[in-house]
Design an enzyme around this catalytic site. Structure first.
Site, PDB file in Angstrom:
ATOM      1  N   PHE A 159       0.818  -1.232   0.000  1.00  8.54           N
ATOM      2  CA  PHE A 159       0.000   0.000   0.000  1.00  8.54           C
ATOM      3  C   PHE A 159       0.842   1.269   0.000  1.00  8.54           C
ATOM      4  O   PHE A 159       0.343   2.340  -0.320  1.00  8.54           O
ATOM      5  CB  PHE A 159      -0.928   0.019   1.235  1.00  8.54           C
ATOM      6  CG  PHE A 159      -0.232   0.461   2.508  1.00  8.54           C
ATOM      7  CD1 PHE A 159      -0.066   1.806   2.801  1.00  8.54           C
ATOM      8  CD2 PHE A 159       0.305  -0.478   3.390  1.00  8.54           C
ATOM      9  CE1 PHE A 159       0.603   2.215   3.962  1.00  8.54           C
ATOM     10  CE2 PHE A 159       0.972  -0.076   4.540  1.00  8.54           C
ATOM     11  CZ  PHE A 159       1.128   1.268   4.827  1.00  8.54           C
ATOM     12  N   GLU A 186      -4.985  -3.822  -1.978  1.00 10.29           N
ATOM     13  CA  GLU A 186      -6.436  -3.621  -1.861  1.00 10.29           C
ATOM     14  C   GLU A 186      -6.751  -2.392  -1.012  1.00 10.29           C
ATOM     15  O   GLU A 186      -7.886  -1.936  -0.978  1.00 10.29           O
ATOM     16  CB  GLU A 186      -7.108  -4.873  -1.282  1.00 10.29           C
ATOM     17  CG  GLU A 186      -6.769  -5.202   0.166  1.00 10.29           C
ATOM     18  CD  GLU A 186      -5.446  -5.944   0.351  1.00 10.29           C
ATOM     19  OE1 GLU A 186      -4.515  -5.730  -0.436  1.00 10.29           O
ATOM     20  OE2 GLU A 186      -5.344  -6.730   1.317  1.00 10.29           O
ATOM     21  N   SER A 236       5.453  -6.971   3.162  1.00 14.72           N
ATOM     22  CA  SER A 236       6.030  -7.330   4.462  1.00 14.72           C
ATOM     23  C   SER A 236       6.836  -8.627   4.385  1.00 14.72           C
ATOM     24  O   SER A 236       6.640  -9.450   3.484  1.00 14.72           O
ATOM     25  CB  SER A 236       4.904  -7.488   5.482  1.00 14.72           C
ATOM     26  OG  SER A 236       4.083  -8.572   5.092  1.00 14.72           O
ATOM     27  N   CYS A 291       9.442   1.740   3.211  1.00 14.92           N
ATOM     28  CA  CYS A 291      10.329   0.605   3.526  1.00 14.92           C
ATOM     29  C   CYS A 291      11.745   1.110   3.745  1.00 14.92           C
ATOM     30  O   CYS A 291      12.572   0.413   4.321  1.00 14.92           O
ATOM     31  CB  CYS A 291      10.305  -0.416   2.410  1.00 14.92           C
ATOM     32  SG  CYS A 291      11.070   0.164   0.902  1.00 14.92           S
ATOM     33  N   GLU A 391       9.161  -3.992  12.914  1.00 11.09           N
ATOM     34  CA  GLU A 391       9.048  -2.835  12.019  1.00 11.09           C
ATOM     35  C   GLU A 391       7.805  -2.050  12.452  1.00 11.09           C
ATOM     36  O   GLU A 391       6.698  -2.585  12.432  1.00 11.09           O
ATOM     37  CB  GLU A 391       8.896  -3.315  10.567  1.00 11.09           C
ATOM     38  CG  GLU A 391       8.835  -2.192   9.556  1.00 11.09           C
ATOM     39  CD  GLU A 391       8.656  -2.693   8.121  1.00 11.09           C
ATOM     40  OE1 GLU A 391       8.073  -3.776   7.922  1.00 11.09           O
ATOM     41  OE2 GLU A 391       9.102  -1.974   7.200  1.00 11.09           O
TER      42      GLU A 391
HETATM   43  P1  NAD Z   1       1.662  -6.626   3.079  1.00  9.76           P
HETATM   44  O1  NAD Z   1       2.692  -7.689   3.086  1.00  9.76           O
HETATM   45  O2  NAD Z   1       0.602  -6.651   4.117  1.00  9.76           O
HETATM   46  O3  NAD Z   1       0.881  -6.635   1.675  1.00  9.76           O
HETATM   47  C1  NAD Z   1       1.587  -6.735   0.462  1.00  9.76           C
HETATM   48  C2  NAD Z   1       0.706  -7.472  -0.554  1.00  9.76           C
HETATM   49  O4  NAD Z   1       0.449  -8.791  -0.068  1.00  9.76           O
HETATM   50  C3  NAD Z   1      -0.643  -6.807  -0.770  1.00  9.76           C
HETATM   51  O5  NAD Z   1      -0.928  -6.807  -2.155  1.00  9.76           O
HETATM   52  C4  NAD Z   1      -1.611  -7.690   0.009  1.00  9.76           C
HETATM   53  O6  NAD Z   1      -2.871  -7.784  -0.596  1.00  9.76           O
HETATM   54  C5  NAD Z   1      -0.946  -9.045  -0.004  1.00  9.76           C
HETATM   55  N1  NAD Z   1      -1.233  -9.818   1.224  1.00  9.76           N
HETATM   56  C6  NAD Z   1      -1.497  -9.331   2.459  1.00  9.76           C
HETATM   57  N2  NAD Z   1      -1.669 -10.338   3.333  1.00  9.76           N
HETATM   58  C7  NAD Z   1      -1.508 -11.487   2.648  1.00  9.76           C
HETATM   59  C8  NAD Z   1      -1.540 -12.865   3.006  1.00  9.76           C
HETATM   60  N3  NAD Z   1      -1.811 -13.262   4.253  1.00  9.76           N
HETATM   61  N4  NAD Z   1      -1.311 -13.786   2.045  1.00  9.76           N
HETATM   62  C9  NAD Z   1      -1.037 -13.404   0.777  1.00  9.76           C
HETATM   63  N5  NAD Z   1      -1.004 -12.104   0.387  1.00  9.76           N
HETATM   64  C10 NAD Z   1      -1.220 -11.146   1.295  1.00  9.76           C
HETATM   65  O7  NAD Z   1       2.442  -5.235   3.064  1.00  9.76           O
HETATM   66  P2  NAD Z   1       1.836  -3.769   3.193  1.00  9.76           P
HETATM   67  O8  NAD Z   1       1.367  -3.550   4.585  1.00  9.76           O
HETATM   68  O9  NAD Z   1       0.933  -3.470   2.072  1.00  9.76           O
HETATM   69  O10 NAD Z   1       3.165  -2.901   2.947  1.00  9.76           O
HETATM   70  C11 NAD Z   1       4.065  -2.570   3.960  1.00  9.76           C
HETATM   71  C12 NAD Z   1       5.229  -3.522   4.011  1.00  9.76           C
HETATM   72  O11 NAD Z   1       5.883  -3.564   2.764  1.00  9.76           O
HETATM   73  C13 NAD Z   1       6.303  -3.094   5.014  1.00  9.76           C
HETATM   74  O12 NAD Z   1       6.801  -4.234   5.667  1.00  9.76           O
HETATM   75  C14 NAD Z   1       7.383  -2.475   4.137  1.00  9.76           C
HETATM   76  O13 NAD Z   1       8.675  -2.482   4.676  1.00  9.76           O
HETATM   77  C15 NAD Z   1       7.289  -3.360   2.941  1.00  9.76           C
HETATM   78  N6  NAD Z   1       7.848  -2.730   1.770  1.00  9.76           N
HETATM   79  C16 NAD Z   1       9.038  -3.168   1.309  1.00  9.76           C
HETATM   80  C17 NAD Z   1       9.632  -2.563   0.214  1.00  9.76           C
HETATM   81  C18 NAD Z   1      10.964  -3.022  -0.300  1.00  9.76           C
HETATM   82  O14 NAD Z   1      11.309  -2.655  -1.404  1.00  9.76           O
HETATM   83  N7  NAD Z   1      11.724  -3.807   0.450  1.00  9.76           N
HETATM   84  C19 NAD Z   1       8.973  -1.497  -0.416  1.00  9.76           C
HETATM   85  C20 NAD Z   1       7.737  -1.077   0.069  1.00  9.76           C
HETATM   86  C21 NAD Z   1       7.177  -1.703   1.163  1.00  9.76           C
END
Ligand code: NAD
Length: 506
Positions: A159, A186, A236, A291, A391
């Site tokens: 997101f 989403e 994540s 991130c 985090e």
């Molecule tokens: P998230 O992991 O909750 O969601 C990422 C994606 O996974 C979304 O599209 C979501 O719909 C999907 N998802 C969520 N729960 C799921 C599950 N149980 N099973 C399968 N798919 C699932 O991450 P977020 O909260 O949207 O974003 C924040 C996180 O992303 C932080 O940890 C941040 O550090 C990380 N991030 C990393 C980078 C990088 O380049 N390393 C860049 C941006 C964000």
């Protein structure tokens, strides 16, 4: 129709993109896209059905047959047009992004711009998708490589950068000759969908780019689908680790860019004013939901005396809606995210860290319903405290102390995450030692958020990344292509017969 149903019906629905058409999902499972500064419902987004995921992949598979053979120049010209369209719509894209994600308008433009740079890079990808040729590897024999696209690839995005991160993925995959299925966050899919509309307007053919919405079930369907060849994930560590394992088990290439705990190491010889500005911007900008946020500062030696100045700097930041002029810190993405950050602040107090600045429940005139947490600073933080081990992903800066640079380097390397780090110093020798010995993907020297431009690839180490190749940049060409090695001999009718050769030699 009751009042609730009537209100829901009045809100726009986010469409799927399947085979060149924006279509309404048949799902019975939807969620709301909410403005995090006001709680106004902006749209409803579907959790796509299994049949819809299949249809999107099938469209990508059909389109691949011709797209993979489309000349490099024709592909490039679409991305040249696309970058122009993004530029022309910058204000509209940023406003949409701020409305659904919360970051300030200036930062939203930055989000779009960092993605735009990848689109520009995609337009020139032909310069990098070049094979090699060795002449006369044996008598009359040449060997050369073809870097061919894989087929249908998929991207799953978080997101926090709803413009930049989708643009890390589909332009690179498509420019190298693949077709794509995108699964946006989403929580804030609207700006992503507007970017997708502009991509079609730029000329991306039917079926080459498809979009499905959803959460866990849709992501699992992508991981398992036999016709998807590669998956790029950003999000994540918990979800990324699951995606990596599940998609790899299904035989796919996978790259997962994941969570972080980025340490900024401050040496006492650093330029103090520049460093304090950099720390405040990198810890509290985007409400800490980056991130690459500098969420953890290690103050070395006499830099430990800078805490008061840092707190004073943090207090100057304006917390408000992202559309308000001069706002520095907008809201968190959701009520749940705010509650999580508040509970981590409470845990920090309970576990004995010193709360230097408490940003819980700020008064934000005009935005009383928003998910705000103001800049918060803890000192005296130690490994083992939850605010260090987890985090936080909010506007919370935690401060640790170290006697020496070596001690600081050991601390950073002992943390499981290795996404980004920065050193603040005026010493070249210290900077060189830091860059040599630190086990982190992105290293900034007096640069607080060292996200690489697309001439390079985004990286990451240890718990922050799975897979060896990064998104965008040169590594993305390797990720999105299969190397085929051709060894060729052409017979000259006049040449003597080679006879039967039963050895391995050419
Ligand atoms: P998230 O992991 O909750 O969601 C990422 C994606 O996974 C979304 O599209 C979501 O719909 C999907 N998802 C969520 N729960 C799921 C599950 N149980 N099973 C399968 N798919 C699932 O991450 P977020 O909260 O949207 O974003 C924040 C996180 O992303 C932080 O940890 C941040 O550090 C990380 N991030 C990393 C980078 C990088 O380049 N390393 C860049 C941006 C964000």
């Amino acid at each position: 129709m009751n009042d609730v149903n009537r209100a829901a019906a009045a809100v726009a629905t986010v469409k799927l993109l399947i085979d060149g058409e924006f279509v309404e999902s048949r799902s019975s499972h939807w969620r709301e896209v909410v403005n995090p500064a006001t709680q106004v419902v902006l749209a409803r987004v579907p959790m796509a059905t299994a049949e819809e995921v299949d249809a999107a992949v099938a469209a990508g598979k059909r389109a691949f047959a011709s797209w993979r053979k489309t000349p490099i120049g024709a592909r490039a010209r679409i991305f040249l047009k696309y970058q122009q369209l993004i530029r022309e719509h910058m204000g509209e894209l940023a406003a949409l992004l701020t409305a659904e994600q919360g970051k300030t308008l200036a930062d939203a433009e930055g989000d779009v711009f960092r993605g735009l740079e990848v689109v520009e890079h995609a337009a020139a990808i032909g310069n990098l998708q070049l094979g090699e040729l060795a002449n006369n590897v044996a008598g009359g024999v040449d060997t050369y490589t073809l870097l061919q696209p894989l087929g249908v690839c998929a991207g799953i995005t978080p997101f926090n950068f709803p413009a930049m991160i989708p643009l890390w993925m589909f332009p690179m995959a498509i420019a190298t000759g693949n077709t794509f299925v995108l699964k946006p966050s989403e929580q804030d899919p609207l700006v992503t969908m507007r970017l997708v509309e502009l991509a079609l307007q730029a000329g991306i053919p039917r079926g080459v780019l498809n979009v499905v919405h959803g959460g866990e079930d849709v992501v699992n369907a992508i991981c398992d689908h036999a016709d998807i060849k590669a998956v790029s994930f950003v999000g994540s560590t918990r979800v990324g680790t699951h995606v990596y394992q599940r998609a790899a088990l299904a035989g796919k290439r996978v790259q997962c860019m994941m969570g972080a705990k980025n340490h900024a190491v401050v040496l006492p010889d650093a330029n103090k004013e520049q460093t304090l500005n950099a720390l405040a911007g990198a810890a509290f900008g985007a409400a800490g939901q980056r991130c690459m946020a500098a969420s953890t500062a290690v103050l070395v030696g006499a830099a430990r005396e800078w805490i008061g100045d840092l707190v004073a700097k943090a207090k100057t930041l304006k917390v408000s809606g992202g559309t308000e002029p001069a706002t520095d810190v907008g809201p968190l993405i959701s009520c749940a995210a705010r509650e999580r950050v508040e509970s981590l602040i409470a845990a920090g107090v309970e576990q004995g860290a010193t709360l230097e600045l408490d940003g819980r429940r700020p008064v934000v005139p005009g935005y009383e319903q928003g998910n705000f947490v103001a800049p918060t600073i803890f000192s005296g933080v130690k490994p083992g405290m939850r605010i260090y081990d987890e985090e936080i992903f909010g506007p919370v800066l935690i401060l640790l102390a170290a006697e020496t640079l070596d001690e600081a380097i050991a601390l950073v390397n002992a943390n499981p995450n290795g996404n980004g780090t920065a050193l603040f110093t005026q010493s070249g020798a210290a900077a060189r030692r830091f860059q040599e010995d630190i086990d982190v993907g992105q290293v900034g020297i007096n640069v607080p958020i060292p996200v690489p431009v697309p001439l390079f690839s985004f990286s990451g180490s240890r718990a922050s990344k799975l897979g060896d190749l990064g998104p965008y940049g040169k590594q993305a060409v390797t990720f999105y292509t299969q190397t085929k090695t051709v060894t060729a001999r052409w017979f000259d009718d006049a040449a003597p017969s080679l006879g039967v050769n039963t050895t391995i030699s050419l």
